[in-house]
Design a protein around this motif. Sequence first.
Motif, PDB file in Angstrom:
ATOM      1  N   VAL A  85      54.141  -3.567  -1.873  1.00  0.00           N
ATOM      2  CA  VAL A  85      53.314  -2.917  -2.884  1.00  0.00           C
ATOM      3  C   VAL A  85      52.253  -2.083  -2.184  1.00  0.00           C
ATOM      4  CG1 VAL A  85      51.746  -3.231  -4.831  1.00  0.00           C
ATOM      5  CG2 VAL A  85      53.681  -4.790  -4.539  1.00  0.00           C
ATOM      6  N   ALA A  86      52.175  -0.807  -2.541  1.00  0.00           N
ATOM      7  CA  ALA A  86      51.123   0.078  -2.028  1.00  0.00           C
ATOM      8  C   ALA A  86      50.125   0.301  -3.154  1.00  0.00           C
ATOM      9  CB  ALA A  86      51.723   1.403  -1.568  1.00  0.00           C
ATOM     10  N   ARG A  87      48.895  -0.181  -2.972  1.00  0.00           N
ATOM     11  CA  ARG A  87      47.886  -0.147  -4.030  1.00  0.00           C
ATOM     12  C   ARG A  87      46.919   1.015  -3.800  1.00  0.00           C
ATOM     13  NH1 ARG A  87      44.803  -5.385  -3.973  1.00  0.00           N
ATOM     14  NH2 ARG A  87      44.448  -5.071  -6.192  1.00  0.00           N
ATOM     15  N   LEU A  88      46.752   1.838  -4.828  1.00  0.00           N
ATOM     16  CA  LEU A  88      45.829   2.967  -4.772  1.00  0.00           C
ATOM     17  C   LEU A  88      44.769   2.807  -5.848  1.00  0.00           C
ATOM     18  CD1 LEU A  88      48.412   5.907  -4.426  1.00  0.00           C
ATOM     19  CD2 LEU A  88      47.279   4.632  -2.589  1.00  0.00           C
ATOM     20  N   GLU A  89      43.546   3.237  -5.528  1.00  0.00           N
ATOM     21  CA  GLU A  89      42.424   3.119  -6.459  1.00  0.00           C
ATOM     22  C   GLU A  89      41.624   4.414  -6.445  1.00  0.00           C
ATOM     23  OE1 GLU A  89      39.482  -0.519  -7.374  1.00  0.00           O
ATOM     24  OE2 GLU A  89      39.074   0.442  -5.450  1.00  0.00           O
ATOM     25  N   THR A  90      41.186   4.849  -7.620  1.00  0.00           N
ATOM     26  CA  THR A  90      40.433   6.094  -7.719  1.00  0.00           C
ATOM     27  C   THR A  90      39.071   5.965  -7.033  1.00  0.00           C
ATOM     28  OG1 THR A  90      39.439   5.451  -9.836  1.00  0.00           O
ATOM     29  CG2 THR A  90      41.527   6.667  -9.916  1.00  0.00           C
ATOM     30  N   ARG A  91      38.441   7.109  -6.804  1.00  0.00           N
ATOM     31  CA  ARG A  91      37.099   7.123  -6.220  1.00  0.00           C
ATOM     32  C   ARG A  91      36.223   8.068  -7.027  1.00  0.00           C
ATOM     33  NH1 ARG A  91      36.606   9.335  -0.248  1.00  0.00           N
ATOM     34  NH2 ARG A  91      36.769  11.328  -1.355  1.00  0.00           N
ATOM     35  N   PRO A  92      35.030   7.610  -7.444  1.00  0.00           N
ATOM     36  CA  PRO A  92      34.137   8.494  -8.203  1.00  0.00           C
ATOM     37  C   PRO A  92      33.486   9.517  -7.285  1.00  0.00           C
ATOM     38  CG  PRO A  92      33.060   6.399  -7.793  1.00  0.00           C
ATOM     39  CD  PRO A  92      34.473   6.265  -7.262  1.00  0.00           C
ATOM     40  N   ALA A  93      32.881  10.519  -7.896  1.00  0.00           N
ATOM     41  CA  ALA A  93      32.181  11.543  -7.118  1.00  0.00           C
ATOM     42  C   ALA A  93      30.948  10.939  -6.454  1.00  0.00           C
ATOM     43  CB  ALA A  93      31.779  12.701  -8.021  1.00  0.00           C
ATOM     44  N   SER A  94      30.569  11.494  -5.326  1.00  0.00           N
ATOM     45  CA  SER A  94      29.366  11.044  -4.625  1.00  0.00           C
ATOM     46  C   SER A  94      28.132  11.549  -5.354  1.00  0.00           C
ATOM     47  CB  SER A  94      29.376  11.580  -3.189  1.00  0.00           C
ATOM     48  OG  SER A  94      29.221  12.988  -3.204  1.00  0.00           O
ATOM     49  N   ILE A  95      26.966  11.169  -4.836  1.00  0.00           N
ATOM     50  CA  ILE A  95      25.711  11.610  -5.456  1.00  0.00           C
ATOM     51  C   ILE A  95      25.574  13.127  -5.382  1.00  0.00           C
ATOM     52  CG2 ILE A  95      24.289  11.443  -3.367  1.00  0.00           C
ATOM     53  CD1 ILE A  95      22.139  10.130  -5.229  1.00  0.00           C
TER      54      ILE A  95
END
Length: 470
Positions: A286-296
């Motif tokens: 299983v390859a798990r990917l997770e989103t990333r929010p924008a930086s400050i």
Amino acid sequence: MSFWQIRPDGGNAGAGAVPDASSPALTLASIAPLAARPDTGDDALHRMLELKIRVHRQLLDRVNLSLLDKLPREQIRREIDTIITEILTDESAALNKGERERLLADVLDELLGLGPLEPLLQDETITDILVNGHASVFVERHGRLEKTTTRFQDERHLMRIIQKIVSAVGRRVDEASPFVDARLADGSRVNAIIAPLAIDGSLLSIRKFAKKPISVQRLIELESLPPQMAVILRGIVQARLNIIISGGTGSGKTTMLNALSSFIDPAERIVTIEDSAELQLQQEHVARLETRPASIEDRGEVTQRDLVKNALRMRPDRIILGECRSGEAFDMLQAMNTGHDGSMTTVHANTPRDALSRIEQMIGMSGIDISPRSARAQIASAINVVFQVGRLSDGRRKMLSLSELTGMEGETITMQEIFRFHITGRGAQGQVLGQFEATGIRPRFASALEVVGVKLDPALFRPDTALGAL
């Protein structure tokens, strides 16, 4: 070497002697009340709180904070117990064994965990923790909400706990970005929203992560679906049909997705895509990917759509999208239509037909110039089945419907319901009574199931067949 570095004057000789004031675990206010327990009277609680504050202050003076994360919890517990005993002797505080144990547990929770939330996180009967400001905490047990006696010291204490949670996964929450999705170390899903959006105090919602991955057999034991459905669900997954799981908030969509994934061949490569990783797939590859929010600085955001596009370059056998919310719906359908059969995702919707309408709307969010009819044709060719799940008025979660998409007629996607949950009334204790029954339609996917060795009894699809009272 001992965890504690104690000078004769009570100070800390080790590194990290000065506690970081920004740390939620090491501030004086964070020694607040502390756990859900029977009310012992306001005066007694106030005296205990004052004692805890004094103990915590002295404890921080003696602790080598740089070693906090380097020793086992049990060793830390033993040495804290020794220090607290000395402090209580100096304070001339007479506590019985139970009170001393609670004091020790509260201090450990603040130093190593999430303070007042720790007892609730450890309680396996609790599925959701809902914090409505520092003085109001609710939990869900067995589908029912109940208020607890858990409290935070004040709004600052609650904010420190929230900051501790979100910073652990590289996220932030502040006035510029006042809401955030995150997760705990065990995978529990967290949502926090603070002022100015939260008017009466910060709001924190935690959907707890099941310690044991739930299986279809467990869903049968919980009466979420009848036993005859297990064979059909296994066949649908093994025949690599594309699946949409539809339902409202808290209806059990992710639980159903986890359960279905247990039928995937361990030899297949699975890529999962989520906003906050919470899927519990039991396969090795299983390859798990997770989103990333924008930086400050408003840079560096990685969306689900970005990850779906990237997943196509990772040689997946199946793509599992935790929840379809926006323009990634178009890319997910493209994947389903181009050799990634057996993919799955969830959608917020109240009926199978509403789920298709939601996906059509999300295609419009992709910015792709596509006509409504073409969008529906994409949906009809990509999706094979829709599972509808829901939470009944008595709090129990059930599978409510299994529907099959059959194609297009003019401008309309055609679908047929194969099984449904029929409500028949209410029991003496207020529980919803009903049965899962066939509609009388034999699904087209039955032949696909036979190819993978799952032969279905024709009697299952007779209109008078009840698959079990639930």
